[in-house]
Design an enzyme around this catalytic site. Sequence first.
Site, mmCIF file in Angstrom:
data_model
loop_
_atom_site.group_PDB
_atom_site.id
_atom_site.type_symbol
_atom_site.label_atom_id
_atom_site.label_comp_id
_atom_site.label_asym_id
_atom_site.label_seq_id
_atom_site.Cartn_x
_atom_site.Cartn_y
_atom_site.Cartn_z
ATOM 1 C CB SER A 169 -0.902 -0.288 1.058
ATOM 2 O OG SER A 169 -1.442 1.260 1.606
ATOM 3 C CE1 TYR A 183 -4.161 -2.425 4.906
ATOM 4 C CE2 TYR A 183 -3.733 0.020 4.075
ATOM 5 C CZ TYR A 183 -3.563 -1.421 3.726
ATOM 6 O OH TYR A 183 -4.157 -1.315 2.432
#
Length: 255
Positions: free
Chosen positions: A147, A160
Amino acid sequence: MGRLAGKVAFITGGGGGIGRATAERFAEEGAKVVVAEIDAALGEAAAESARGRARDGGDAAFVRCDVTDKASVTAAVEACVGRFGKLDVLHNNAGGSTPNDGPVTEAPEEEFWRAITLDLFGTFLCSKVAIPRIAEAGGGSVINMSSIVALMALPGRDCYTAAKGGVSALTRSMAVEYAAQRIRVNAIAPSVTLSDRVKRMLGGDGRALDELAATHLLGLGQPIHIAEMAVYLASDESAITTGQVFPVDSGVTVR
């Protein structure tokens, strides 16, 4: 002939969003695809859609898989090899963030372990089980999902970020470990991608979407944009591409 003709691919979290778009594109390019998904209804629907788009010998099947459970992963990978005869491509797509994330001083510990278990351990576990099968096929490609949070600071997403940072580091390490077996390992690092799940998280807030879009040079991405990068990484076109983390982010990381 399709760019993935003759290849067999195993896509985790293949029931929706990026996973479903990738399954459909792989089948269109001639791959035989296993949609590995914990939600049977989503998985069956995605496999049916991919079969309907298949060309050049492409096919698709659903196999239930919990990427955090070794027995489930092993059974799913063996079902893939049993049905299609081999395994060439692993796409570790299962994962995602939730609204429970936050700064380290505020985020629930349960959310940290959820992100680590699903995104990082799931990638580790599926790779552990699938890589020997890819090696048996003479080599192939592992495609992980990182990501942009692993490449730049994004406040309020520390759980995350930790998981996806681990995925990026693991990608580079595995690329070195398995190069001798002709296995390429790369990762895709999307920005906000307008899957149905992300749209639900945003709650239909048009203003929030507009504000997000304003930070992206070419507008917000769709699942198909990530799927197209996955096709390249799965194909022989990326024969000497390994150990890389590719931002597919509409320019967010260069602003």
